[in-house]
Motif scaffolding. Sequence first.
Motif, PDB file in Angstrom:
ATOM      1  N   GLY A  34      34.169  75.309  40.074  1.00 27.24           N
ATOM      2  CA  GLY A  34      34.997  76.296  40.784  1.00 27.24           C
ATOM      3  C   GLY A  34      36.450  76.289  40.327  1.00 27.24           C
ATOM      4  O   GLY A  34      37.346  76.555  41.125  1.00 27.24           O
ATOM      5  N   LEU A  35      36.677  76.020  39.041  1.00 28.47           N
ATOM      6  CA  LEU A  35      38.056  75.976  38.522  1.00 28.47           C
ATOM      7  C   LEU A  35      38.529  77.392  38.196  1.00 28.47           C
ATOM      8  O   LEU A  35      37.899  78.093  37.397  1.00 28.47           O
ATOM      9  CB  LEU A  35      38.110  75.107  37.266  1.00 28.47           C
ATOM     10  N   ALA A  36      39.648  77.784  38.788  1.00 24.09           N
ATOM     11  CA  ALA A  36      40.213  79.117  38.520  1.00 24.09           C
ATOM     12  C   ALA A  36      41.711  79.078  38.730  1.00 24.09           C
ATOM     13  O   ALA A  36      42.197  78.517  39.715  1.00 24.09           O
ATOM     14  CB  ALA A  36      39.592  80.152  39.459  1.00 24.09           C
ATOM     15  N   VAL A  37      42.433  79.676  37.803  1.00 18.81           N
ATOM     16  CA  VAL A  37      43.886  79.798  37.912  1.00 18.81           C
ATOM     17  C   VAL A  37      44.225  81.294  37.974  1.00 18.81           C
ATOM     18  O   VAL A  37      43.665  82.096  37.206  1.00 18.81           O
ATOM     19  CB  VAL A  37      44.586  79.121  36.709  1.00 18.81           C
ATOM     20  N   HIS A  38      45.109  81.661  38.870  1.00 20.10           N
ATOM     21  CA  HIS A  38      45.545  83.058  39.029  1.00 20.10           C
ATOM     22  C   HIS A  38      46.085  83.575  37.692  1.00 20.10           C
ATOM     23  O   HIS A  38      46.771  82.847  36.976  1.00 20.10           O
ATOM     24  CB  HIS A  38      46.639  83.111  40.102  1.00 20.10           C
TER      25      HIS A  38
ATOM     26  N   PHE B 292      49.563  82.795  36.389  1.00 15.21           N
ATOM     27  CA  PHE B 292      49.937  81.392  36.126  1.00 15.21           C
ATOM     28  C   PHE B 292      49.158  80.783  34.955  1.00 15.21           C
ATOM     29  O   PHE B 292      49.172  79.566  34.770  1.00 15.21           O
ATOM     30  CB  PHE B 292      49.725  80.548  37.387  1.00 15.21           C
ATOM     31  N   GLN B 293      48.515  81.621  34.157  1.00 13.76           N
ATOM     32  CA  GLN B 293      47.755  81.104  33.014  1.00 13.76           C
ATOM     33  C   GLN B 293      48.679  80.406  32.008  1.00 13.76           C
ATOM     34  O   GLN B 293      49.812  80.848  31.774  1.00 13.76           O
ATOM     35  CB  GLN B 293      47.047  82.259  32.297  1.00 13.76           C
ATOM     36  N   GLY B 294      48.184  79.347  31.391  1.00 11.04           N
ATOM     37  CA  GLY B 294      48.900  78.698  30.295  1.00 11.04           C
ATOM     38  C   GLY B 294      50.147  77.936  30.690  1.00 11.04           C
ATOM     39  O   GLY B 294      50.997  77.635  29.860  1.00 11.04           O
ATOM     40  N   LYS B 295      50.253  77.572  31.964  1.00 12.05           N
ATOM     41  CA  LYS B 295      51.433  76.834  32.439  1.00 12.05           C
ATOM     42  C   LYS B 295      51.082  75.401  32.824  1.00 12.05           C
ATOM     43  O   LYS B 295      51.861  74.720  33.482  1.00 12.05           O
ATOM     44  CB  LYS B 295      52.034  77.537  33.660  1.00 12.05           C
ATOM     45  N   GLY B 296      49.883  74.964  32.474  1.00  6.97           N
ATOM     46  CA  GLY B 296      49.490  73.587  32.781  1.00  6.97           C
ATOM     47  C   GLY B 296      48.842  73.412  34.146  1.00  6.97           C
ATOM     48  O   GLY B 296      48.520  72.289  34.545  1.00  6.97           O
ATOM     49  N   LEU B 297      48.638  74.516  34.878  1.00  4.75           N
ATOM     50  CA  LEU B 297      48.109  74.376  36.246  1.00  4.75           C
ATOM     51  C   LEU B 297      46.619  74.042  36.262  1.00  4.75           C
ATOM     52  O   LEU B 297      46.147  73.289  37.119  1.00  4.75           O
ATOM     53  CB  LEU B 297      48.376  75.640  37.059  1.00  4.75           C
ATOM     54  N   GLY B 298      45.859  74.600  35.291  1.00  8.80           N
ATOM     55  CA  GLY B 298      44.440  74.252  35.218  1.00  8.80           C
ATOM     56  C   GLY B 298      44.278  72.750  35.001  1.00  8.80           C
ATOM     57  O   GLY B 298      43.473  72.090  35.666  1.00  8.80           O
ATOM     58  N   LYS B 299      45.089  72.225  34.090  1.00  8.93           N
ATOM     59  CA  LYS B 299      45.033  70.783  33.814  1.00  8.93           C
ATOM     60  C   LYS B 299      45.464  69.978  35.044  1.00  8.93           C
ATOM     61  O   LYS B 299      44.868  68.940  35.356  1.00  8.93           O
ATOM     62  CB  LYS B 299      45.931  70.456  32.621  1.00  8.93           C
ATOM     63  N   THR B 300      46.471  70.455  35.751  1.00 11.22           N
ATOM     64  CA  THR B 300      46.917  69.779  36.977  1.00 11.22           C
ATOM     65  C   THR B 300      45.762  69.649  37.965  1.00 11.22           C
ATOM     66  O   THR B 300      45.550  68.592  38.578  1.00 11.22           O
ATOM     67  CB  THR B 300      48.069  70.579  37.624  1.00 11.22           C
TER      68      THR B 300
HETATM   69  C1  LIG Z   1      40.379  77.942  32.050  1.00 15.41           C
HETATM   70  C2  LIG Z   1      41.622  77.927  32.919  1.00 15.41           C
HETATM   71  C3  LIG Z   1      41.298  77.221  34.238  1.00 15.41           C
HETATM   72  C4  LIG Z   1      42.731  77.166  32.178  1.00 15.41           C
HETATM   73  O1  LIG Z   1      43.851  77.070  33.052  1.00 15.41           O
HETATM   74  P1  LIG Z   1      45.345  77.122  32.486  1.00 15.41           P
HETATM   75  O2  LIG Z   1      46.243  76.780  33.615  1.00 15.41           O
HETATM   76  O3  LIG Z   1      45.576  78.425  31.815  1.00 15.41           O
HETATM   77  O4  LIG Z   1      45.293  75.971  31.391  1.00 15.41           O
HETATM   78  P2  LIG Z   1      46.445  74.877  31.120  1.00 15.41           P
HETATM   79  O5  LIG Z   1      47.737  75.598  30.918  1.00 15.41           O
HETATM   80  O6  LIG Z   1      46.393  73.838  32.177  1.00 15.41           O
HETATM   81  O7  LIG Z   1      45.929  74.277  29.732  1.00 15.41           O
HETATM   82  C5  LIG Z   1      45.706  72.890  29.569  1.00 15.41           C
HETATM   83  C6  LIG Z   1      45.409  72.639  28.137  1.00 15.41           C
HETATM   84  O8  LIG Z   1      44.262  73.387  27.728  1.00 15.41           O
HETATM   85  C7  LIG Z   1      44.583  74.222  26.618  1.00 15.41           C
HETATM   86  N1  LIG Z   1      43.877  75.483  26.813  1.00 15.41           N
HETATM   87  C8  LIG Z   1      43.759  76.195  27.949  1.00 15.41           C
HETATM   88  N2  LIG Z   1      43.022  77.299  27.750  1.00 15.41           N
HETATM   89  C9  LIG Z   1      42.675  77.268  26.436  1.00 15.41           C
HETATM   90  C10 LIG Z   1      41.915  78.144  25.618  1.00 15.41           C
HETATM   91  N3  LIG Z   1      41.357  79.267  26.093  1.00 15.41           N
HETATM   92  N4  LIG Z   1      41.759  77.800  24.303  1.00 15.41           N
HETATM   93  C11 LIG Z   1      42.328  76.687  23.815  1.00 15.41           C
HETATM   94  N5  LIG Z   1      43.058  75.815  24.553  1.00 15.41           N
HETATM   95  C12 LIG Z   1      43.225  76.119  25.839  1.00 15.41           C
HETATM   96  C13 LIG Z   1      46.080  74.419  26.703  1.00 15.41           C
HETATM   97  O9  LIG Z   1      46.626  74.718  25.429  1.00 15.41           O
HETATM   98  C14 LIG Z   1      46.538  73.067  27.194  1.00 15.41           C
HETATM   99  O10 LIG Z   1      46.577  72.138  26.128  1.00 15.41           O
HETATM  100  P3  LIG Z   1      47.652  70.914  26.100  1.00 15.41           P
HETATM  101  O11 LIG Z   1      47.413  70.102  27.356  1.00 15.41           O
HETATM  102  O12 LIG Z   1      47.306  70.177  24.855  1.00 15.41           O
HETATM  103  O13 LIG Z   1      48.993  71.579  26.106  1.00 15.41           O
HETATM  104  C15 LIG Z   1      42.148  79.370  33.180  1.00 15.41           C
HETATM  105  O14 LIG Z   1      42.330  80.031  31.937  1.00 15.41           O
HETATM  106  C16 LIG Z   1      41.247  80.224  34.061  1.00 15.41           C
HETATM  107  O15 LIG Z   1      41.399  80.246  35.278  1.00 15.41           O
HETATM  108  N6  LIG Z   1      40.318  80.950  33.425  1.00 15.41           N
HETATM  109  C17 LIG Z   1      39.429  81.863  34.140  1.00 15.41           C
HETATM  110  C18 LIG Z   1      38.375  81.126  34.955  1.00 15.41           C
HETATM  111  C19 LIG Z   1      37.639  80.080  34.129  1.00 15.41           C
HETATM  112  O16 LIG Z   1      37.294  80.281  32.978  1.00 15.41           O
HETATM  113  N7  LIG Z   1      37.390  78.931  34.775  1.00 15.41           N
HETATM  114  C20 LIG Z   1      36.698  77.805  34.166  1.00 15.41           C
HETATM  115  C21 LIG Z   1      35.338  77.685  34.743  1.00 15.41           C
HETATM  116  S1  LIG Z   1      34.606  76.136  34.234  1.00 15.41           S
END
Ligand SMILES: CC(C)(COP(=O)(O)OP(=O)(O)OC[C@H]1O[C@@H](n2cnc3c(N)ncnc32)[C@H](O)[C@@H]1OP(=O)(O)O)[C@@H](O)C(=O)NCCC(=O)NCCS
Length: 174
Positions: free
Chosen positions: A92-96, A99-107
């Motif tokens: 259930g991982l999802a970021v608005h 806020f994409q690409g700001k490190g929140l998914g990793k957080t």
């Molecule tokens: C996937 C998702 C959760 C990533 O969240 P995010 O906040 O954009 O990602 P972050 O900024 O935290 O990225 C963390 C790291 O992953 C890398 N990364 C994130 N998305 C990436 C992508 N599509 N391709 C390559 N690298 C990626 C970032 O470069 C970053 O690397 P670093 O730690 O070396 O700097 C987000 O894009 C999202 O909500 N997507 C739609 C829903 C989804 O796909 N959910 C996953 C279901 S399992």
Amino acid sequence: MLTLDSIAIPDLHPDAPVATRKARLTDIEAIHELIGYWAARGQMLVRSKQLLAETIRDFFVLEAAPHEGRPGGLAGVCGLHLLAPDLAEVRGLAVHPAFQGKGLGKTLVLACEAEGRALGLPALFAWTYQQKFFEACGYTRIDKTNLHPKVWSECQRCAFFENCNEIAMLRSLD
Ligand SMILES: CC(C)(COP(=O)(O)OP(=O)(O)OC[C@H]1O[C@@H](n2cnc3c(N)ncnc32)[C@H](O)[C@@H]1OP(=O)(O)O)[C@@H](O)C(=O)NCCC(=O)NCCS
């Protein structure tokens, strides 16, 4: 509001301050909308409000504050679901979109990891299309064959059960 297929999520300000906390029952509506927003784009599996209610203790949320005239709301969500005494699933991982690409998914994934470590779990598991993201979080792709039977627990209700393209990824906490 940002809409797709009648799914609407608040138009959050990308510079709004964001705080992580455990989810509450009052978050269910917003979690359902944010997951639905990405599910409508084929990025993840939709979750019913009933299922969210049953598993709400699994979830962490990121709460964005109101900012420069825009409302506050849910900036992200992620759950850690126990599958077995030695395995839990990050789900259930999802970021608005604001806020994409700001490190929140990793957080969020790290919050689940910290909870997993506190519980004494040796490993975390995820099903995903986002291999690169999970690799950046320390996960490794694994073969789908010979997986723990519990990792298939949600598959029966998935529309792609017969034709699944998701990747299995594992993070050892040892
Ligand atoms: C996937 C998702 C959760 C990533 O969240 P995010 O906040 O954009 O990602 P972050 O900024 O935290 O990225 C963390 C790291 O992953 C890398 N990364 C994130 N998305 C990436 C992508 N599509 N391709 C390559 N690298 C990626 C970032 O470069 C970053 O690397 P670093 O730690 O070396 O700097 C987000 O894009 C999202 O909500 N997507 C739609 C829903 C989804 O796909 N959910 C996953 C279901 S399992």
